[in-house]
Design an enzyme around this catalytic site. Structure first.
Site, PDB file in Angstrom:
ATOM      1  N   ASN A 140       0.816  -1.211   0.000  1.00 44.99           N
ATOM      2  CA  ASN A 140       0.000   0.000   0.000  1.00 44.99           C
ATOM      3  C   ASN A 140       0.851   1.262   0.000  1.00 44.99           C
ATOM      4  O   ASN A 140       0.589   2.205  -0.754  1.00 44.99           O
ATOM      5  CB  ASN A 140      -0.924   0.016   1.222  1.00 44.99           C
ATOM      6  CG  ASN A 140      -2.025  -1.014   1.119  1.00 44.99           C
ATOM      7  OD1 ASN A 140      -2.372  -1.434   0.019  1.00 44.99           O
ATOM      8  ND2 ASN A 140      -2.576  -1.411   2.248  1.00 44.99           N
ATOM      9  N   LYS A 184       9.874  -0.333  11.285  1.00 47.11           N
ATOM     10  CA  LYS A 184      10.041  -0.122  12.732  1.00 47.11           C
ATOM     11  C   LYS A 184      10.552  -1.373  13.437  1.00 47.11           C
ATOM     12  O   LYS A 184      11.320  -1.284  14.397  1.00 47.11           O
ATOM     13  CB  LYS A 184       8.746   0.355  13.375  1.00 47.11           C
ATOM     14  CG  LYS A 184       7.590  -0.616  13.368  1.00 47.11           C
ATOM     15  CD  LYS A 184       6.580  -0.253  12.342  1.00 47.11           C
ATOM     16  CE  LYS A 184       5.386  -1.180  12.293  1.00 47.11           C
ATOM     17  NZ  LYS A 184       4.499  -0.861  11.154  1.00 47.11           N
ATOM     18  N   VAL A 214       7.303   5.558  12.456  1.00 43.88           N
ATOM     19  CA  VAL A 214       6.515   5.893  13.646  1.00 43.88           C
ATOM     20  C   VAL A 214       5.413   6.874  13.262  1.00 43.88           C
ATOM     21  O   VAL A 214       5.689   7.939  12.719  1.00 43.88           O
ATOM     22  CB  VAL A 214       7.395   6.526  14.748  1.00 43.88           C
ATOM     23  CG1 VAL A 214       6.548   6.900  15.954  1.00 43.88           C
ATOM     24  CG2 VAL A 214       8.503   5.572  15.166  1.00 43.88           C
ATOM     25  N   GLU A 273      -5.185  -6.274  10.360  1.00 46.38           N
ATOM     26  CA  GLU A 273      -4.830  -7.404   9.513  1.00 46.38           C
ATOM     27  C   GLU A 273      -5.661  -8.629   9.887  1.00 46.38           C
ATOM     28  O   GLU A 273      -6.292  -8.676  10.951  1.00 46.38           O
ATOM     29  CB  GLU A 273      -3.343  -7.731   9.680  1.00 46.38           C
ATOM     30  CG  GLU A 273      -2.399  -6.589   9.348  1.00 46.38           C
ATOM     31  CD  GLU A 273      -2.310  -6.302   7.859  1.00 46.38           C
ATOM     32  OE1 GLU A 273      -2.741  -7.168   7.057  1.00 46.38           O
ATOM     33  OE2 GLU A 273      -1.843  -5.209   7.509  1.00 46.38           O
ATOM     34  N   LYS A 280       7.798   1.047  18.028  1.00 43.88           N
ATOM     35  CA  LYS A 280       7.799   2.502  17.838  1.00 43.88           C
ATOM     36  C   LYS A 280       8.245   3.218  19.109  1.00 43.88           C
ATOM     37  O   LYS A 280       8.914   4.252  19.044  1.00 43.88           O
ATOM     38  CB  LYS A 280       6.406   2.949  17.410  1.00 43.88           C
ATOM     39  CG  LYS A 280       5.987   2.396  16.053  1.00 43.88           C
ATOM     40  CD  LYS A 280       4.516   2.637  15.757  1.00 43.88           C
ATOM     41  CE  LYS A 280       4.114   2.051  14.417  1.00 43.88           C
ATOM     42  NZ  LYS A 280       2.661   2.194  14.157  1.00 43.88           N
TER      43      LYS A 280
END
Length: 438
Positions: A16, A106, A133, A191, A206
């Site tokens: 994406n 991350k 982040v 997800e 993060k």
């Protein structure tokens, strides 16, 4: 603009975010060249599957499965593959061949950031990771640059949009956790396997990055105490609302002294009650926000979309333009500012408040026994509310107690809860949540 030099850009990953980065590089080529002082030419996009369907239509000739060849010939490599390997090896290869790197990874930065920073320093290239982040929110550069002359004392952040959406749904609609999660999955916020989000692992990675930049010390994922939101119930949300609080999953990093006077940094992720008037309490849906407390600047909040292809691509392109400008102008790359070592402290050293839900026997002296036990552990009660319930089947009355403590050491609070559990008048400890902002 033919006199401008051309910088070759390699893109690793076309999900994406990657697809939107590629689209912007192609569609906004002239504008980016004007801002950068060089043409940013997308040389190729490394993917695992050449035939995969993608939301953005891109020239097929750009796609390749040979990522290693691609990174060896690039001026800037954008890594959006995710995961540890082969991302780590490809980033190291790119830097050793003189390429600056922009990453949104991350997990890799939290797990093995020091290796990447050292390699970037050695190669004299720039490693940037704003997209790692809080998505589109420009937070890492302000911490690293704008606040570099100040001393940050505390960072609190809502840095995972999935969990914020779930908790917001539970708060605004009264939904159960499972129903709110299902809605998040239906809308594409979660997800199919939401473990990394709902167990707090994504936020913990993060938090490690935020702590490292804020306190000029390298913190890794194992330095972060992590607790997800799976134990938060609709009853917890309702009770919090009644008391004037909202529950958020917070990433917290703060400098403090432990009980022995040792200065360190506590880095943790856990569900937290916030007063509804706190700025972070108003962060709704899948949005993110980071709240910073600094000695001179005072309180600052950065707010925006924390995920999504186009918003996160904005952060990636910001890093890309910065890296390209550095190449055009020359000079060493910027990676991190580690000026010393401040040790990580265990969560026991944190100073916080607790919200405790208790189901207790409805009989004389119960409140006094509980209050005495709190006093023995050096924990002061700020608020205590009692509600009487009668079981319809047994006709036995019990009382529901909801207690908010004053701030105390985490170790003392945890010991108090364990001692309360052992009282013979306690039917159950229904919830234990930390409180901030009071």
């Amino acid at each position: 603009m033919s006199e401008l030099r051309t910088l070759k850009v390699a893109l690793l990953g076309c999900g994406n975010v990657g697809a939107q980065v590629a689209r912007i590089l192609i569609d906004d080529a002239e504008a980016l060249a004007a801002r950068t002082g060089a043409r940013l030419e997308l040389q190729g996009i490394a993917v695992r599957n050449l035939e995969a369907e993608r939301d953005v239509e891109l020239p097929q000739e750009l796609f390749t499965t040979d990522a290693e060849v691609l990174v060896k010939d690039a001026d800037v490599v954008i890594e959006l593959m995710g995961g540890i390997e082969p991302a780590r090896t490809l980033i190291l290869t790119a830097m050793r061949h003189g390429a600056c790197v922009v990453s949104g990874n991350k997990a890799l930065l939290a797990q093995d950031g020091p290796t990447l920073y050292e390699e970037a320093d050695k190669a004299g290239v720039q490693l940037s990771y704003e997209a790692a982040v809080a998505g589109a929110i420009p937070i890492l550069r302000p911490i690293r640059d704008s606040l570099s002359g100040d001393r940050i004392t505390r960072v609190l952040g809502i840095v995972n949009g999935t969990t914020n959406f779930i908790l917001d749904q539970m708060d605004s609609t009264g939904a159960q956790f499972a129903d709110a999660l299902a809605e998040a999955q239906r809308l594409g916020y979660a997800e199919a396997d939401p473990t990394a989000d709902i167990e707090g692992y994504d936020a913990a990675a993060k938090a490690a990055i935020l702590a490292s930049l804020s306190f000029h010390t390298r913190f890794a994922l194992e330095d972060v105490s992590c607790e997800g939101i799976t134990s938060v119930t609709a009853a917890d949300i309702a009770a919090a609302k009644e008391a004037g609080f909202v529950i958020k999953l917070l990433a917290i990093a703060e400098k403090l002294d432990d009980e022995n006077g040792k200065t360190g940094v506590s880095v943790r992720v856990h569900p937290t009650l916030l007063p509804r008037e706190h700025p972070l309490a108003a962060v709704r849906g899948a949005f993110n926000a980071v709240f910073i407390e600094a000695e001179n600047a005072g309180e600052l909040m950065f707010y925006g979309q924390g995920a999504g292809g186009t918003p996160t691509a904005s952060a990636v392109l910001g890093d890309l333009v910065s890296a390209a400008r550095r190449i055009v102008l020359g000079g060493p790359g910027r990676t991190e500012t580690t000026t010393g070592y401040v040790p990580p402290l265990p969560i026991d050293a944190a100073v916080t408040s607790y919200y405790i839900g208790l189901d207790v026997a409805d009989q004389p002296g119960v409140l006094a026994r509980i209050a005495q036990l709190f006093a023995e552990h050096g924990v002061s009660i700020e608020i205590m509310r009692q509600t009487i319930h009668r079981d319809a089947d047994s006709n036995v009355e019990s009382a529901e107690l909801r207690i908010v403590t004053h701030r105390a050491r985490e170790a003392a609070l945890a010991a108090t809860v364990e001692a309360v559990r052992r009282l013979d008048v306690i039917n159950s400890v229904t919830s234990v949540l930390r409180v901030e902002g009071v």
